[in-house]
Design an enzyme around this catalytic site. Structure first.
Site, short mmCIF file in Angstrom:
data_model
loop_
_atom_site.label_atom_id
_atom_site.label_comp_id
_atom_site.label_asym_id
_atom_site.label_seq_id
_atom_site.Cartn_x
_atom_site.Cartn_y
_atom_site.Cartn_z
N LEU A 1 25.95 -3.71 72.74
CA LEU A 1 25.79 -4.38 71.45
C LEU A 1 24.44 -4.08 70.81
O LEU A 1 24.31 -4.06 69.59
CB LEU A 1 25.94 -5.89 71.62
N GLY A 2 23.42 -3.88 71.61
CA GLY A 2 22.09 -3.63 71.07
C GLY A 2 21.09 -3.54 72.19
O GLY A 2 21.39 -3.73 73.37
N GLY B 1 16.75 -4.37 72.99
CA GLY B 1 15.48 -4.92 72.54
C GLY B 1 14.39 -4.61 73.53
O GLY B 1 14.55 -3.81 74.46
N PHE C 1 13.21 -6.39 75.86
CA PHE C 1 13.37 -6.93 77.20
C PHE C 1 14.62 -6.43 77.89
O PHE C 1 14.88 -6.79 79.03
CB PHE C 1 13.41 -8.46 77.15
N GLY C 2 15.43 -5.63 77.21
CA GLY C 2 16.62 -5.13 77.87
C GLY C 2 17.75 -4.86 76.90
O GLY C 2 17.58 -4.90 75.69
N LYS D 1 23.00 -10.17 78.58
CA LYS D 1 21.67 -9.60 78.39
C LYS D 1 21.17 -9.11 79.75
O LYS D 1 20.91 -9.90 80.65
CB LYS D 1 20.72 -10.64 77.82
N ASP E 1 9.00 -15.65 68.32
CA ASP E 1 9.55 -14.33 67.98
C ASP E 1 10.74 -14.48 67.03
O ASP E 1 11.76 -13.82 67.20
CB ASP E 1 9.97 -13.58 69.25
#
Length: 811
Positions: free
Chosen positions: A516-517, A519, A521-522, A538, A635
């Site tokens: 899905l994406g 970032g 952090f993972g 995640k 954030d």
């Protein structure tokens, strides 16, 4: 770009040449060979191989890297010369490139493009390959080719980067396998200065790297043939045509493995090296060790101290460290007696990237490896690496390029003086006595625990009976839902733990098609549980900044937060080095996929955008004021606002969140984390954060939602430093409506301030959004945090009617 209106030929022969407008295509239609220009503005053209049918053009090999053709030369050709070699001639019949080999049958050689992307010059009579592009690699490593060397012939096969994306001439970076036993991979600068190092290679992985333990399954294989003098690495394509795999070194010196799924035009990064600052070769100097999750990232090995404290304090660690206490075997007789003859020992360091300059020692096992090192004064350290055996480090070279990981890696044993190990006979006696005493105490504690547990079980049974009786008194007999609700309230909520195999099955083994994406952090994957529920998983990266602490932080925080505008954490999973968070799946992904997309933004009319702003504000009020914990997100940004099937927003990603004491208004942190462009000035510059830090981020979020423009899009704008600056100019010149996205109808009232005291609180924001209230005039942003009292800004030249407008929407 390849020349337009091209048509294909099957091969190049003495009677059939390749001219502009023609291409040579592999039989499986996967690769194409011909003339191309790296970009529309390029003044040069080249001859090369690229993936057929993939846009944008992805070139994997270039023949004339150092001798380009002029873009205006339309008469250039590739033909079989009289010598039997494949040759590139420009329009004036000058030779710009040739295979330059001895051809036994001058009139029979042919050029072919094979299914694996290998261009070969073949003897038409014997069928022998006389020359092949795989033995002259460029910047890309293809399945079927090899990287390595032959010590007998002197051949070496490595990758060399392009100079830049529009210039395929040889760049500054190269990737090659070292001539060591065992070998390791290096990225070099100008073929002389190491930039990144893999660590020693066993047959399928980099030993001493994170996530590459005994169960690691790699696409890459190392083959050492000592009889023929060859050492080379190759990789296997596991995708079987469902995707295209590319392994290359970029013009910036980053080694990347990328994959493109069938039907997609996006190359997804599987991994890249270096991926952190600790990956840069020798960043902490000799006898220094790097840990990306610590601050500062460099420290000295135990028993060592900085060579220059002044340089170390300035963040320059390349000078490294020096030993504090001399080893016994290196001391003279006088200094030896002062130590009482205590022998040197070894300190175990787990989860490390093994240092450079190792030597392979052919011994039986771990004990023999340690004994050999202990009996040789020149031995600084040893390791027994699985898949390889005994490695030792000697005084001939310093211990250099060491990393500490949060998981994976190797055990490394460092030689230290006995005084540094802190062990002596008296201490051992104390430890023995303490162990005996602790054993007796433990036995007593076990007996006590068993008794207490028996008593607790008796009390639990009584409590259950009482609860059942209470439920029977409270619930209406015809409404079983109240039973479930009431009984749930009697129990303390617990976060479910998912089995790792369940998550593997749900995400199809973390398939890229489920991604899905990604970032800082993972990576996040979509999954589907056996009961049909869709989830978002995640998968935290071990090399990211988020370690165990951030994992615990996010898990504990979100499991205790319950609000309709916060993403719901369904559970977590911990399996060896794997740390997974399982969230509810948000089908419309994140807000940035809509607001910054020229087509999708049309779906976000003002009513939808207003609802998103309002709901995010309510979520922040809950975090700041209404939850039993006072939480600062730190954030907040558009990519962390997720949208459900009805376009309702939910705040996500609490890995950076901080819990506040109720009595504190602000705090300071030594580790400033977040996203540039969303961080408030006082936080970015001084580490001071408060709930007003989230208010600043929320202000940026509102401006982006209203304008449809990224705050970061102004970083290189010569007129404005940020979206805030642009909005201020438009407002002060009475042109505020020019900021508004064309898809929005309605009047907006928003403000964004640099100073914390100029910003409203989140309850104020919700009140502004929910009721008729007066919006205060904004104060001009100064884009810096001033320690002195703020000077009075001149009043705006634009007169603004402070009357409010209420928006009434049907529910």
């Amino acid at each position: 770009m390849p020349l337009e209106f091209s048509y294909a030929i099957s091969n190049i022969t003495p009677s059939e040449l390749l001219s502009q407008g023609q291409t040579l295509i592999s039989p499986n239609l996967k690769f194409e060979f011909g003339f191309f220009s790296p970009s529309d503005k390029s003044k040069n053209q080249y001859v090369g191989i690229w993936y057929k049918g993939i846009s944008p053009l992805t070139v994997v090999w270039v023949a004339n890297r150092e001798n380009p053709l002029a873009a205006t030369d339309t008469s250039a050709t590739l033909n079989i010369a009289r010598s039997g070699n494949l040759e590139l001639l420009d329009g004036n019949l000058n030779s710009l490139w040739s295979t330059n080999v001895v051809v036994p049958s001058n009139n029979s050689s042919i050029a072919l493009l094979l299914d694996n992307g290998n261009l070969v010059l073949r003897d038409g009579i014997s069928g022998e390959n006389l020359w092949e592009s795989f033995k002259h690699p460029g910047d890309t490593f293809l399945s079927g080719s090899v990287l390595g060397y032959n010590v007998k012939t002197g051949e070496s096969f490595g990758l060399t980067s392009w100079r830049n994306e529009s210039d395929p001439s040889p760049g500054s970076f190269s990737y090659a396998i070292s001539h060591q036993d065992p070998p390791q991979a290096f990225i070099w600068i100008n073929r002389s200065t190491p930039y990144w190092r893999s660590g020693p290679l066993d047959k399928s992985k980099y030993v001493g790297s994170p996530n590459m333990d005994r169960s690691y399954r790699s696409k890459y294989q190392l083959v050492e043939d000592f009889h023929n003098g060859t050492t080379y690495m190759y990789f296997m394509d596991w995708y079987n045509g469902s995707a295209v795999l590319k392994y290359y070194i970029s013009s910036h010196g980053v080694l990347k493995s990328e994959v493109k799924q069938r039907g997609s035009n996006i190359w997804e990064t599987e991994w890249q090296k270096p991926d952190t600052r600790c990956g840069l070769y020798g960043v902490c100097g000799p006898f220094g060790v790097c840990n990306i999750s610590e601050s500062p990232i460099c420290k000295c090995l135990k028993g060592f101290e900085p060579k220059s404290y002044e340089e170390w304090s300035q963040g320059n660690w390349t000078g490294g460290c020096v030993r504090q206490t001399k080893l016994l075997c290196l001391q003279n007789a006088t200094s030896s007696s002062s130590q009482g003859g205590k022998t040197d020992g070894f300190l175990k360091m787990g989860m490390t990237k093994l240092p450079d300059f190792y030597e392979y020692l052919d011994v039986e096992g771990v004990d023999d490896c340690q004994l050999w090192c202990l009996n040789n004064c020149s031995c600084l350290a040893y390791a027994s690496a699985y898949g390889i055996g005994c490695l030792i480090w000697s005084t001939k070279s310093p211990l250099l390029d060491i990393q500490e990981f949060s998981s994976g890696g190797q055990d490394f044993f460092l030689r230290l003086a006995n005084a540094e190990l802190g062990e002596d006979i008296s201490k051992k006696k104390i430890i023995s006595l303490a162990t005996i005493s602790a054993g007796a105490m433990l036995l007593g504690i076990i007996v006590l625990i068993c008794f207490c547990r028996w008593r607790a079980n008796q009390n639990v049974n009584k409590s259950k009976k009482a609860a059942k009786h209470l439920i029977s008194l409270v619930k209406p007999p015809d409404n079983p839902r109240n039973v479930l609700q009431f009984s749930t309230q009697l129990q303390e909520p617990q976060l479910p733990f998912f089995d790792f195999d369940t998550i593997l099955a749900a995400t199809n083994y973390f398939s890229i098609s489920n991604k899905l994406g990604e970032g800082g952090f993972g990576t996040v994957y979509k999954g589907k549980l056996q009961d049909g529920r869709e989830i978002a998983v995640k998968r935290l990266s071990s090399s990211s900044g988020q370690g165990i602490e951030e994992f615990k932080n996010e898990t504990i925080l979100i499991s205790k937060l319950q609000h309709r505008n916060l993403v719901r954490l369904m559970g977590c999973c911990i399996e060896n080095e794997e740390k997974l968070l399982i969230y509810e799946f948000m089908p419309n992904k994140s807000l940035d996929t809509f607001i910054f997309d020229a087509r999708k933004r049309e779906q976000l009319k003002w009513g939808t955008r207003f609802n998103i702003i309002h709901c995010v504000a309510r979520g922040l009020v809950y975090l700041h004021r209404d939850s039993f914990l006072r939480i600062i997100h730190r954030d907040l940004k558009v990519s962390n606002i997720l949208l459900d099937e009805d376009m309702n927003p939910k705040i996500s990603d609490f890995g950076l969140a901080r819990i506040f004491q109720r009595s504190l208004d602000e705090a300071n942190t030594h580790r400033v984390v977040g996203t540039l462009g969303y961080m408030s000035p006082e936080y970015a510059m001084s580490g001071v954060f408060s709930e007003k830090s989230d208010v600043f981020s929320f202000g940026i979020l509102i401006l982006e939602i209203i304008s449809g423009r990224k705050n970061t899009s102004f970083y290189y704008d010569e007129h404005h430093r940020s979206l805030v600056s642009y909005a201020w100019q438009l407002w002060s010149e009475c042109r505020a409506m020019e900021l508004v996205d064309e898809a929005i109808l309605g009047d907006l009232c928003s403000s964004s301030e640099d100073h914390a005291e100029d910003r409203p609180t989140m309850p104020d924001v919700v009140l502004m959004l929910s009721n008729e209230t007066h919006c205060p005039n904004p104060i001009q942003p100064v884009f810096t945090v001033q320690s002195s009292p703020r000077p009075q800004m001149p009043s705006s030249t634009c007169s603004v009617d402070e009357a409010t407008i209420s928006l009434v929407e049907g529910r």
